[in-house]
Design a protein around this motif. Sequence first.
Motif, PDB file in Angstrom:
ATOM      1  N   UNK A   1       0.830  -1.204   0.000  1.00 59.92           N
ATOM      2  CA  UNK A   1       0.000   0.000   0.000  1.00 59.92           C
ATOM      3  C   UNK A   1       0.861   1.249   0.000  1.00 59.92           C
ATOM      4  N   UNK A   2       1.968   1.186   0.754  1.00 56.78           N
ATOM      5  CA  UNK A   2       2.874   2.335   0.783  1.00 56.78           C
ATOM      6  C   UNK A   2       3.522   2.524  -0.589  1.00 56.78           C
ATOM      7  N   UNK A   3       3.936   1.428  -1.205  1.00 54.68           N
ATOM      8  CA  UNK A   3       4.567   1.512  -2.531  1.00 54.68           C
ATOM      9  C   UNK A   3       3.618   2.162  -3.532  1.00 54.68           C
ATOM     10  N   UNK A   4       2.381   1.678  -3.571  1.00 60.04           N
ATOM     11  CA  UNK A   4       1.432   2.212  -4.551  1.00 60.04           C
ATOM     12  C   UNK A   4       1.066   3.661  -4.245  1.00 60.04           C
ATOM     13  N   UNK A   5       0.994   3.985  -2.953  1.00 58.46           N
ATOM     14  CA  UNK A   5       0.652   5.354  -2.581  1.00 58.46           C
ATOM     15  C   UNK A   5       1.764   6.315  -3.003  1.00 58.46           C
ATOM     16  N   UNK A   6       3.025   5.919  -2.748  1.00 60.67           N
ATOM     17  CA  UNK A   6       4.139   6.794  -3.114  1.00 60.67           C
ATOM     18  C   UNK A   6       4.170   6.983  -4.627  1.00 60.67           C
ATOM     19  N   UNK A   7       3.781   5.943  -5.334  1.00 64.33           N
ATOM     20  CA  UNK A   7       3.720   6.017  -6.799  1.00 64.33           C
ATOM     21  C   UNK A   7       2.736   7.088  -7.259  1.00 64.33           C
ATOM     22  N   UNK A   8       1.654   7.244  -6.490  1.00 59.32           N
ATOM     23  CA  UNK A   8       0.595   8.172  -6.888  1.00 59.32           C
ATOM     24  C   UNK A   8       1.016   9.635  -6.791  1.00 59.32           C
ATOM     25  N   UNK A   9       2.122   9.901  -6.090  1.00 53.09           N
ATOM     26  CA  UNK A   9       2.541  11.302  -5.990  1.00 53.09           C
ATOM     27  C   UNK A   9       3.811  11.576  -6.782  1.00 53.09           C
ATOM     28  N   UNK A  10       4.218  10.611  -7.614  1.00 51.90           N
ATOM     29  CA  UNK A  10       5.362  10.835  -8.496  1.00 51.90           C
ATOM     30  C   UNK A  10       4.904  11.715  -9.648  1.00 51.90           C
ATOM     31  N   UNK A  11       5.725  12.702 -10.019  1.00 52.09           N
ATOM     32  CA  UNK A  11       5.412  13.485 -11.213  1.00 52.09           C
ATOM     33  C   UNK A  11       5.603  12.587 -12.421  1.00 52.09           C
ATOM     34  N   UNK A  12       4.575  12.441 -13.226  1.00 50.94           N
ATOM     35  CA  UNK A  12       4.764  11.575 -14.383  1.00 50.94           C
ATOM     36  C   UNK A  12       5.787  12.186 -15.352  1.00 50.94           C
ATOM     37  N   UNK A  13       6.617  11.341 -15.913  1.00 51.25           N
ATOM     38  CA  UNK A  13       7.542  11.796 -16.939  1.00 51.25           C
ATOM     39  C   UNK A  13       6.672  12.242 -18.108  1.00 51.25           C
ATOM     40  N   UNK A  14       6.992  13.384 -18.685  1.00 56.40           N
ATOM     41  CA  UNK A  14       6.125  13.857 -19.757  1.00 56.40           C
ATOM     42  C   UNK A  14       6.300  13.008 -21.007  1.00 56.40           C
ATOM     43  N   UNK A  15       5.206  12.538 -21.496  1.00 56.64           N
ATOM     44  CA  UNK A  15       5.228  11.703 -22.688  1.00 56.64           C
ATOM     45  C   UNK A  15       4.396  12.432 -23.720  1.00 56.64           C
ATOM     46  N   UNK A  16       4.808  12.352 -24.974  1.00 55.70           N
ATOM     47  CA  UNK A  16       3.962  13.073 -25.926  1.00 55.70           C
ATOM     48  C   UNK A  16       2.993  12.181 -26.690  1.00 55.70           C
TER      49      UNK A  16
END
Lengths: 147, 147, 77
Positions: free
Chosen positions: C57-72
């Motif tokens: 749960x901690x892993x997935x939660x921390x993932x949710x606040x990562x700035x997504x790498x911009x993809x075009x």
Amino acid sequence: MKAINEMTLSFISRSANEGFARAAVASFFVQLDPTVEEMSDIKTAISEAVTNAIVHGYRDNLGKVQIHARIYPDNRIYIRVKDQGCGIPDVEKAMEPLYTTCTTGERAGLGFAVMQSFMDKVRVRSSPGKGTTVILTKKLSSKQQNA
Amino acid sequence: MKAINEMTLSFISRSANEGFARAAVASFFVQLDPTVEEMSDIKTAISEAVTNAIVHGYRDNLGKVQIHARIYPDNRIYIRVKDQGCGIPDVEKAMEPLYTTCTTGERAGLGFAVMQSFMDKVRVRSSPGKGTTVILTKKLSSKQQNA
Amino acid sequence: VGEVRRYLRDYNPVRVSRSLKDTAYKAMQAKERLTDKLGREPTIVEIADEMGVKKHEVVLALEAIVDPVSLYEPIFS
Ligand SMILES: Nc1ncnc2c1ncn2[C@@H]1O[C@H](COP(=O)(O)OP(=O)(O)O)[C@@H](O)[C@H]1O
Ligand SMILES: Nc1ncnc2c1ncn2[C@@H]1O[C@H](COP(=O)(O)OP(=O)(O)O)[C@@H](O)[C@H]1O
Ligand SMILES: [Mg+2]
Ligand SMILES: [Mg+2]
């Protein structure tokens, strides 16, 4: 040395899957009990490799990206990111910091440099027209060392 | 209907990978932004299917578990959990609530019942000596409906 | 009509995206507490134990606040 655990993940080169791949790989490596920082380093490196497969490898089309991850008994992790996209004509040049084939100004040409700074070792195999494989390895600090 | 996104995950039938598989599949479906309840239902169903593959399918050995997940445009999700383990001689009987071949008293025989109550549909194909495939499907509420 | 509208507004089940962000916020607080207490960076499992949740749960939660790498690539809808 024989891996004590391994997994393989494959998905379509859609941008929505970049975050998924990163989360899935992180969920695999959490069994090594890393710190938030260690995990964030790994995730950043994976992001760069997966993003490259999506935006460069499959620039003009969709294709499959495969990630294979392994855990070794000495706390070493192994991550292989593979695409069957356009490939890289000159790998050495591509790995130079600031080198980018992106002309829109959106990419800084630092992806490989980031992978190199966050992981112990980065190996790249590529053939034009066939695809690219990036292998990332890193030894995590063990719990014992942290205690 | 054609899936708009899909992924495949495969891993060794170690119990440490049950939590990993659940988290990885959850992170794939996060892109649909399900409700907390829907996500918890999906995770519970996957746990049961993966645990069955690990503890029943590969009772006496280690083997590969494969999960294939798809997202359809109408918000339907599809999850296939496959093992190449011992198989189930009588699927209908195995799916009856409280039926279990576990003799240690550790399992309640409710795995399939749980999958059925948390997902819209559960299909099981199995051949003794060859393995078992469980297919789970569910239609998620869309954001538009709830907004 | 007003009542229906209110019902629709009130019937707003919590979405995973929001709950992950809440968990991530709590995880960052737990991390700071533990860093002070232990005098070193806590591990993800230690943070999960401190919060009484599972490590995934901690892993997935921390993932949710990562700035997504911009993809075009345009995001499908
Ligand atoms: N998987 C890949 N397939 C094809 N080309 C790639 C791949 N990965 C990297 N490249 C090439 O290497 C260059 C440098 O990559 P990188 O250091 O990540 O910088 P950037 O992605 O910002 O351009 C890219 O611009 C691209 O030309
Ligand atoms: N993947 C599988 N491989 C072999 N046998 C299985 C598998 N999944 C389920 N079974 C059989 O079906 C029975 C019922 O499964 P389930 O409802 O999950 O109950 P439980 O796991 O508590 O026994 C199991 O006891 C086992 O005999
Ligand atoms: Mg890059
Ligand atoms: Mg069961």
